[in-house]
Design a protein around this motif. Sequence first.
Motif, PDB file in Angstrom:
ATOM      1  N   THR A  79       0.335  -1.436  -0.284  1.00  0.00           N
ATOM      2  CA  THR A  79      -0.240   0.103   0.277  1.00  0.00           C
ATOM      3  C   THR A  79       1.161   0.981   0.186  1.00  0.00           C
ATOM      4  OG1 THR A  79      -0.067   0.331   2.633  1.00  0.00           O
ATOM      5  CG2 THR A  79      -1.741  -0.612   1.071  1.00  0.00           C
ATOM      6  N   ALA A  80       0.154   2.080  -0.804  1.00  0.00           N
ATOM      7  CA  ALA A  80       1.006   3.712  -0.777  1.00  0.00           C
ATOM      8  C   ALA A  80       1.560   3.975   0.797  1.00  0.00           C
ATOM      9  CB  ALA A  80       0.337   4.402  -1.217  1.00  0.00           C
ATOM     10  N   GLN A  81       0.927   3.896   1.632  1.00  0.00           N
ATOM     11  CA  GLN A  81       1.387   4.274   3.162  1.00  0.00           C
ATOM     12  C   GLN A  81       1.895   3.559   3.507  1.00  0.00           C
ATOM     13  OE1 GLN A  81      -1.889   3.565   2.065  1.00  0.00           O
ATOM     14  NE2 GLN A  81      -3.127   2.763   4.062  1.00  0.00           N
ATOM     15  N   SER A  82       2.337   2.197   3.116  1.00  0.00           N
ATOM     16  CA  SER A  82       3.162   1.782   4.221  1.00  0.00           C
ATOM     17  C   SER A  82       4.644   1.261   3.078  1.00  0.00           C
ATOM     18  CB  SER A  82       2.944  -0.221   4.114  1.00  0.00           C
ATOM     19  OG  SER A  82       1.735   0.071   4.992  1.00  0.00           O
ATOM     20  N   ARG A  83       5.302   1.568   1.282  1.00  0.00           N
ATOM     21  CA  ARG A  83       6.032   2.091   0.882  1.00  0.00           C
ATOM     22  C   ARG A  83       7.934   2.549   1.524  1.00  0.00           C
ATOM     23  NH1 ARG A  83       2.654   3.363  -4.242  1.00  0.00           N
ATOM     24  NH2 ARG A  83       1.490   1.319  -4.299  1.00  0.00           N
ATOM     25  N   GLY A  84       8.760   1.499   1.465  1.00  0.00           N
ATOM     26  CA  GLY A  84       9.673   2.703   1.576  1.00  0.00           C
ATOM     27  C   GLY A  84      10.056   2.148   3.049  1.00  0.00           C
ATOM     28  N   ASN A  85       9.746   1.217   3.790  1.00  0.00           N
ATOM     29  CA  ASN A  85       9.797   0.533   5.288  1.00  0.00           C
ATOM     30  C   ASN A  85      10.269  -0.573   4.544  1.00  0.00           C
ATOM     31  OD1 ASN A  85       8.656   2.940   6.250  1.00  0.00           O
ATOM     32  ND2 ASN A  85       6.552   2.306   5.968  1.00  0.00           N
ATOM     33  N   GLY A  86      10.274  -1.426   4.021  1.00  0.00           N
ATOM     34  CA  GLY A  86      10.895  -2.474   3.801  1.00  0.00           C
ATOM     35  C   GLY A  86      10.295  -3.502   3.719  1.00  0.00           C
ATOM     36  N   VAL A  87       8.340  -3.107   3.476  1.00  0.00           N
ATOM     37  CA  VAL A  87       7.852  -4.195   3.698  1.00  0.00           C
ATOM     38  C   VAL A  87       8.114  -5.223   2.256  1.00  0.00           C
ATOM     39  CG1 VAL A  87       4.585  -4.469   3.112  1.00  0.00           C
ATOM     40  CG2 VAL A  87       5.638  -3.029   5.014  1.00  0.00           C
ATOM     41  N   ALA A  88       8.607  -4.755   1.207  1.00  0.00           N
ATOM     42  CA  ALA A  88       7.968  -5.354   0.281  1.00  0.00           C
ATOM     43  C   ALA A  88       9.544  -6.799  -0.178  1.00  0.00           C
ATOM     44  CB  ALA A  88       7.891  -4.162  -1.310  1.00  0.00           C
ATOM     45  N   SER A  89      10.441  -5.995   0.534  1.00  0.00           N
ATOM     46  CA  SER A  89      11.844  -7.409   0.554  1.00  0.00           C
ATOM     47  C   SER A  89      11.252  -7.998   1.499  1.00  0.00           C
ATOM     48  CB  SER A  89      12.816  -6.164   0.986  1.00  0.00           C
ATOM     49  OG  SER A  89      12.896  -4.794   0.133  1.00  0.00           O
ATOM     50  N   GLN A  90      10.060  -7.841   2.609  1.00  0.00           N
ATOM     51  CA  GLN A  90      10.587  -8.951   3.225  1.00  0.00           C
ATOM     52  C   GLN A  90       9.033  -9.750   3.418  1.00  0.00           C
ATOM     53  OE1 GLN A  90       8.656  -7.847   8.291  1.00  0.00           O
ATOM     54  NE2 GLN A  90      11.140  -6.749   8.257  1.00  0.00           N
ATOM     55  N   VAL A  91       8.187  -9.719   1.696  1.00  0.00           N
ATOM     56  CA  VAL A  91       7.488 -10.611   1.996  1.00  0.00           C
ATOM     57  C   VAL A  91       8.036 -11.326   0.339  1.00  0.00           C
ATOM     58  CG1 VAL A  91       5.277 -10.467  -0.514  1.00  0.00           C
ATOM     59  CG2 VAL A  91       5.596  -8.642   1.803  1.00  0.00           C
ATOM     60  N   LEU A  92       8.970 -10.155  -0.557  1.00  0.00           N
ATOM     61  CA  LEU A  92      10.222 -11.228  -1.488  1.00  0.00           C
ATOM     62  C   LEU A  92      10.965 -12.128  -0.452  1.00  0.00           C
ATOM     63  CD1 LEU A  92       9.993 -10.642  -4.102  1.00  0.00           C
ATOM     64  CD2 LEU A  92      12.254  -9.386  -4.264  1.00  0.00           C
TER      65      LEU A  92
END
Length: 149
Positions: A79-92
Amino acid sequence: MLHLKRTTSENKDFLSLIRQLDAFLAITDGDEHDFYNQFNSTKGLQHVLVTYIDDAAVGCGAIRKYDEQTMEVKRMFTTAQSRGNGVASQVLKELEKWSLELGYKKCVLETGTRQLEAIALYKKNGYQLIPCYGQYLNVENSLCFEKIM
């Protein structure tokens, strides 16, 4: 607090995130959205990850079998408000871990040339650019990546 949940494509939070992803891609893909969207069905995905911060679903991703040694990463979104916090890297990273647990040796994925944040994410996480595969062969605005684990 960040929490990763393994689930399937029937998860209501995953479906909500996918609606947001599709709306985002409809804008960024422009006239090519219908072409790409035909390959993004979530029906029957058995390996889905939803990320929560506290109780709010903020990210997702999925894997599906591509061949005997390879999983394909699909439907990555934060989500836009959660970008830049490492969320996507953790998912990957969790999707890669899950792939290894299932006996696969590498992950592949496709993203669009306009998805600059996604391209940066994949490169940062060790994915290498490869020739486009399958339905993405000769598609001018597609970039394909792989990571051997």
